[in-house]
Design a protein around this motif. Sequence first.
Motif, PDB file in Angstrom:
ATOM      1  N   PRO A 214     -46.077   1.195  12.072  1.00 13.45           N
ATOM      2  CA  PRO A 214     -47.156   0.273  12.459  1.00 13.45           C
ATOM      3  C   PRO A 214     -47.310   0.127  13.973  1.00 13.45           C
ATOM      4  O   PRO A 214     -48.427  -0.010  14.463  1.00 13.45           O
ATOM      5  N   TRP A 215     -46.220   0.169  14.721  1.00 11.80           N
ATOM      6  CA  TRP A 215     -46.327   0.066  16.180  1.00 11.80           C
ATOM      7  C   TRP A 215     -47.029   1.279  16.766  1.00 11.80           C
ATOM      8  O   TRP A 215     -47.808   1.164  17.704  1.00 11.80           O
ATOM      9  N   ILE A 216     -46.753   2.431  16.214  1.00  8.48           N
ATOM     10  CA  ILE A 216     -47.427   3.651  16.668  1.00  8.48           C
ATOM     11  C   ILE A 216     -48.920   3.525  16.383  1.00  8.48           C
ATOM     12  O   ILE A 216     -49.755   3.822  17.238  1.00  8.48           O
ATOM     13  N   ALA A 217     -49.257   3.048  15.192  1.00  6.32           N
ATOM     14  CA  ALA A 217     -50.661   2.872  14.813  1.00  6.32           C
ATOM     15  C   ALA A 217     -51.346   1.853  15.719  1.00  6.32           C
ATOM     16  O   ALA A 217     -52.504   2.045  16.122  1.00  6.32           O
ATOM     17  N   VAL A 218     -50.665   0.773  16.065  1.00  2.00           N
ATOM     18  CA  VAL A 218     -51.244  -0.239  16.958  1.00  2.00           C
ATOM     19  C   VAL A 218     -51.533   0.373  18.326  1.00  2.00           C
ATOM     20  O   VAL A 218     -52.603   0.146  18.910  1.00  2.00           O
ATOM     21  N   CYS A 219     -50.597   1.152  18.841  1.00  2.00           N
ATOM     22  CA  CYS A 219     -50.799   1.804  20.142  1.00  2.00           C
ATOM     23  C   CYS A 219     -51.974   2.781  20.096  1.00  2.00           C
ATOM     24  O   CYS A 219     -52.800   2.816  21.011  1.00  2.00           O
ATOM     25  N   LEU A 220     -52.053   3.563  19.023  1.00  2.00           N
ATOM     26  CA  LEU A 220     -53.155   4.518  18.897  1.00  2.00           C
ATOM     27  C   LEU A 220     -54.491   3.805  18.727  1.00  2.00           C
ATOM     28  O   LEU A 220     -55.504   4.228  19.293  1.00  2.00           O
TER      29      LEU A 220
ATOM     30  N   LEU B 299     -59.675   2.044  20.941  1.00  4.00           N
ATOM     31  CA  LEU B 299     -60.558   0.930  21.257  1.00  4.00           C
ATOM     32  C   LEU B 299     -60.902   0.911  22.749  1.00  4.00           C
ATOM     33  O   LEU B 299     -62.069   0.773  23.126  1.00  4.00           O
ATOM     34  N   ALA B 300     -59.888   1.063  23.601  1.00  7.30           N
ATOM     35  CA  ALA B 300     -60.131   1.069  25.049  1.00  7.30           C
ATOM     36  C   ALA B 300     -61.028   2.244  25.437  1.00  7.30           C
ATOM     37  O   ALA B 300     -61.944   2.101  26.253  1.00  7.30           O
ATOM     38  N   HIS B 301     -60.785   3.405  24.850  1.00  6.20           N
ATOM     39  CA  HIS B 301     -61.597   4.583  25.147  1.00  6.20           C
ATOM     40  C   HIS B 301     -63.043   4.364  24.698  1.00  6.20           C
ATOM     41  O   HIS B 301     -63.990   4.669  25.437  1.00  6.20           O
ATOM     42  N   GLY B 302     -63.216   3.837  23.489  1.00  2.00           N
ATOM     43  CA  GLY B 302     -64.562   3.577  22.987  1.00  2.00           C
ATOM     44  C   GLY B 302     -65.308   2.567  23.845  1.00  2.00           C
ATOM     45  O   GLY B 302     -66.487   2.753  24.157  1.00  2.00           O
ATOM     46  N   LEU B 303     -64.636   1.501  24.266  1.00  3.48           N
ATOM     47  CA  LEU B 303     -65.267   0.511  25.138  1.00  3.48           C
ATOM     48  C   LEU B 303     -65.637   1.109  26.490  1.00  3.48           C
ATOM     49  O   LEU B 303     -66.693   0.808  27.049  1.00  3.48           O
ATOM     50  N   ASP B 304     -64.766   1.967  27.004  1.00  2.00           N
ATOM     51  CA  ASP B 304     -65.048   2.624  28.278  1.00  2.00           C
ATOM     52  C   ASP B 304     -66.309   3.483  28.169  1.00  2.00           C
ATOM     53  O   ASP B 304     -67.205   3.416  29.025  1.00  2.00           O
ATOM     54  N   LEU B 305     -66.399   4.277  27.117  1.00  2.00           N
ATOM     55  CA  LEU B 305     -67.588   5.117  26.926  1.00  2.00           C
ATOM     56  C   LEU B 305     -68.841   4.265  26.757  1.00  2.00           C
ATOM     57  O   LEU B 305     -69.891   4.555  27.338  1.00  2.00           O
ATOM     58  N   TRP B 306     -68.744   3.198  25.954  1.00  2.00           N
ATOM     59  CA  TRP B 306     -69.888   2.315  25.731  1.00  2.00           C
ATOM     60  C   TRP B 306     -70.360   1.709  27.054  1.00  2.00           C
ATOM     61  O   TRP B 306     -71.563   1.703  27.333  1.00  2.00           O
ATOM     62  N   ARG B 307     -69.447   1.219  27.884  1.00  2.00           N
ATOM     63  CA  ARG B 307     -69.819   0.632  29.176  1.00  2.00           C
ATOM     64  C   ARG B 307     -70.497   1.666  30.078  1.00  2.00           C
ATOM     65  O   ARG B 307     -71.478   1.374  30.750  1.00  2.00           O
ATOM     66  N   ARG B 308     -69.970   2.879  30.087  1.00  2.00           N
ATOM     67  CA  ARG B 308     -70.576   3.930  30.923  1.00  2.00           C
ATOM     68  C   ARG B 308     -71.981   4.266  30.448  1.00  2.00           C
ATOM     69  O   ARG B 308     -72.893   4.457  31.249  1.00  2.00           O
ATOM     70  N   TRP B 309     -72.174   4.355  29.134  1.00  2.00           N
ATOM     71  CA  TRP B 309     -73.509   4.647  28.605  1.00  2.00           C
ATOM     72  C   TRP B 309     -74.483   3.518  28.922  1.00  2.00           C
ATOM     73  O   TRP B 309     -75.640   3.764  29.251  1.00  2.00           O
ATOM     74  N   GLN B 310     -74.023   2.273  28.807  1.00  2.00           N
ATOM     75  CA  GLN B 310     -74.889   1.132  29.129  1.00  2.00           C
ATOM     76  C   GLN B 310     -75.289   1.154  30.601  1.00  2.00           C
ATOM     77  O   GLN B 310     -76.446   0.904  30.951  1.00  2.00           O
TER      78      GLN B 310
ATOM     79  N   VAL C 127     -55.874   1.842  30.499  1.00  2.00           N
ATOM     80  CA  VAL C 127     -55.295   1.207  29.311  1.00  2.00           C
ATOM     81  C   VAL C 127     -55.224   2.210  28.163  1.00  2.00           C
ATOM     82  O   VAL C 127     -54.214   2.279  27.454  1.00  2.00           O
ATOM     83  N   SER C 128     -56.268   2.999  27.995  1.00  2.00           N
ATOM     84  CA  SER C 128     -56.276   4.008  26.940  1.00  2.00           C
ATOM     85  C   SER C 128     -55.119   4.998  27.126  1.00  2.00           C
ATOM     86  O   SER C 128     -54.384   5.291  26.177  1.00  2.00           O
ATOM     87  N   GLY C 129     -54.964   5.493  28.337  1.00  2.00           N
ATOM     88  CA  GLY C 129     -53.873   6.430  28.614  1.00  2.00           C
ATOM     89  C   GLY C 129     -52.507   5.808  28.417  1.00  2.00           C
ATOM     90  O   GLY C 129     -51.595   6.425  27.852  1.00  2.00           O
ATOM     91  N   LEU C 130     -52.346   4.570  28.872  1.00  2.00           N
ATOM     92  CA  LEU C 130     -51.064   3.887  28.688  1.00  2.00           C
ATOM     93  C   LEU C 130     -50.756   3.672  27.211  1.00  2.00           C
ATOM     94  O   LEU C 130     -49.607   3.845  26.784  1.00  2.00           O
ATOM     95  N   CYS C 131     -51.757   3.320  26.433  1.00  2.00           N
ATOM     96  CA  CYS C 131     -51.539   3.142  24.994  1.00  2.00           C
ATOM     97  C   CYS C 131     -51.110   4.455  24.333  1.00  2.00           C
ATOM     98  O   CYS C 131     -50.230   4.461  23.461  1.00  2.00           O
TER      99      CYS C 131
ATOM    100  N   GLY D 159     -55.203   0.843  19.906  1.00  2.00           N
ATOM    101  CA  GLY D 159     -55.511   0.302  21.235  1.00  2.00           C
ATOM    102  C   GLY D 159     -56.096   1.356  22.151  1.00  2.00           C
ATOM    103  O   GLY D 159     -57.059   1.090  22.887  1.00  2.00           O
ATOM    104  N   ALA D 160     -55.541   2.557  22.089  1.00  2.00           N
ATOM    105  CA  ALA D 160     -56.063   3.656  22.905  1.00  2.00           C
ATOM    106  C   ALA D 160     -57.498   3.985  22.502  1.00  2.00           C
ATOM    107  O   ALA D 160     -58.374   4.158  23.353  1.00  2.00           O
TER     108      ALA D 160
END
Length: 97
Positions: free
Chosen positions: A66-72, A77-88, A47-51, A74-75
């Motif tokens: 604004p659409w560019i900002a929303v995509c960035l 947020l998805a990246h941060g969640l991925d890192l958080w899940r891996r650390w947990q 999802v991060s890469g697609l965003c 999203g990228a």
Amino acid sequence: MGVDPGVMHLLLDAVIAFTLLEGVALWLHHATTGRGLAPRDYALNMVSGLCLMLAVRAALGTAMEPWIAVCLAGAGLAHGLDLWRRWQRQKRELKPS
């Protein structure tokens, strides 16, 4: 001398389509065989890469900022969640019994 914007759009669209097909193929393989990567192991990264690709696509086109900002966002947020899940997960694996 730059690359034709139409060619860039087609190339980026092809990469986005391939990435989506790859995600579906990985999911189907895991769902039908129980082998391979589980979606929870790659979905946020994908999802991060697609965003990011959608942000580039929007920037190359006529999308408003604004659409560019929303995509960035999203990228990021998805990246941060991925890192958080891996650390947990790593914390749970390293915790002594």
